[in-house]
Scaffold this active site. Sequence first.
Site, mmCIF file in Angstrom:
data_model
loop_
_atom_site.group_PDB
_atom_site.id
_atom_site.type_symbol
_atom_site.label_atom_id
_atom_site.label_comp_id
_atom_site.label_asym_id
_atom_site.label_seq_id
_atom_site.Cartn_x
_atom_site.Cartn_y
_atom_site.Cartn_z
ATOM 1 N N ARG A 84 0.883 -1.187 0.000
ATOM 2 C CA ARG A 84 0.000 0.000 0.000
ATOM 3 C C ARG A 84 0.904 1.214 0.000
ATOM 4 O O ARG A 84 1.680 1.413 0.939
ATOM 5 C CB ARG A 84 -0.915 -0.004 1.224
ATOM 6 N N GLN A 117 -10.182 -3.849 -3.896
ATOM 7 C CA GLN A 117 -11.498 -3.417 -3.445
ATOM 8 C C GLN A 117 -12.546 -3.642 -4.539
ATOM 9 O O GLN A 117 -13.675 -4.043 -4.260
ATOM 10 C CB GLN A 117 -11.436 -1.933 -3.068
ATOM 11 N N CYS A 165 -16.346 1.683 -0.070
ATOM 12 C CA CYS A 165 -15.223 0.835 0.342
ATOM 13 C C CYS A 165 -14.882 0.996 1.819
ATOM 14 O O CYS A 165 -14.254 0.115 2.412
ATOM 15 C CB CYS A 165 -14.001 1.125 -0.527
HETATM 16 N N1 NVA Z 1 -9.750 6.733 -1.779
HETATM 17 C C1 NVA Z 1 -9.452 6.322 -0.437
HETATM 18 C C2 NVA Z 1 -9.748 4.863 -0.261
HETATM 19 C C3 NVA Z 1 -9.554 4.358 1.144
HETATM 20 C C4 NVA Z 1 -9.751 2.867 1.254
HETATM 21 C C5 NVA Z 1 -7.980 6.621 -0.120
HETATM 22 O O1 NVA Z 1 -7.126 6.444 -0.992
HETATM 23 O O2 NVA Z 1 -7.701 7.067 0.997
HETATM 24 N N1 CP Z 2 -11.378 -0.088 1.982
HETATM 25 C C1 CP Z 2 -10.134 -0.167 2.462
HETATM 26 O O1 CP Z 2 -9.163 -0.386 1.731
HETATM 27 O O2 CP Z 2 -10.045 -0.021 3.807
HETATM 28 P P1 CP Z 2 -8.697 0.157 4.654
HETATM 29 O O3 CP Z 2 -8.095 1.479 4.263
HETATM 30 O O4 CP Z 2 -9.153 0.147 6.081
HETATM 31 O O5 CP Z 2 -7.781 -0.963 4.344
#
Ligand code: NVA
Ligand code: CP
Length: 303
Positions: free
Chosen positions: A101, A131, A261
């Site tokens: 991530r 997701q 999500c």
């Molecule tokens: N668009 C959001 C999704 C979080 C799961 C982000 O990147 O923070």
């Molecule tokens: N939807 C999602 O990716 O959640 P987290 O940021 O909690 O992993």
Amino acid sequence: MKHFLTMLDAQGELEALLREASELKSCHKAGTLGAPFPRKQLGLVFEKPSLRTRVSFEVGIRLLGGDAVFLGPQDIQLGKRESIEDTAQVLSRYCDLLMYRCFRHTDLEELARHGRAPVINGLSEREHPCQILADWQTIQERKGSLRGLTFAYVGDGNNMARSYLVGAAMAGMHVRLACPEEYHPGEDYVQLARKAAHGTKVEVLDDPRQAVEGADVVATDTWVSMGDEAEKEQRLQDFRGYTVDRALMARAKPDAMFLHCMPIYYGLEVTKDVAHGKQSAIFDEAENRLWAQMAVMARLLRA
Ligand code: NVA
Ligand code: CP
């Protein structure tokens, strides 16, 4: 599929992945899953916080018979303490699979390029493909099939929006996005989606009402993604009028479902009555992260 960095990596395999996700879910519930991938090690590299992604990957690899090692933002500091190239090679000696991530999608590509282990995108600023697989599984469970449905997304043209755009086209759905003009997902993604579509429509609009009209599925996401915090005040102003509330949902089909999500900022991108209402599938969607990602891991471990 060698890596799962973008929705396009699942091209030609989407149906098989969704089938396997649903089989894994029913086998686990029937107690017949076994441990098909004993001792396989998953490395989890996080530069940003997470609830769903971290827990669903850790639990998922254990259900498959393997184990996980969690590396948070303070641990390896990818690209700072050591180069991504060296880290990729070292991690590949310990781990059979990596999930990353990150802030920069190009770092994810670099990790995939230099290591031996397959890499899964656990969210980059560009896409969030895991997701989308979970979301498609959730729609399939409620609607039977994805093909021919109309999928509407209201809000920021962010990582979720880009993966939705391409993923919906790949799955045979009509897709409509409603974003303020300056938060458009990018012409490159609109073109990728149009290329992936086989006769279905790909539309990017700015009016949420037009996008949601007669839709089978309505989705949204935060207006302030991880990494956008400095723009928060400006964004809250720019997204006024883009809240998914009861009045907006009423424009979709009467049996339309709502997806998000999570995490949710109630009263901003969606009201709580919609997110926790009868049409909402947000908790099934969160659960399906587990099964969809197990299907991805199984596929990459077999490759
Ligand atoms: N668009 C959001 C999704 C979080 C799961 C982000 O990147 O923070
Ligand atoms: N939807 C999602 O990716 O959640 P987290 O940021 O909690 O992993």
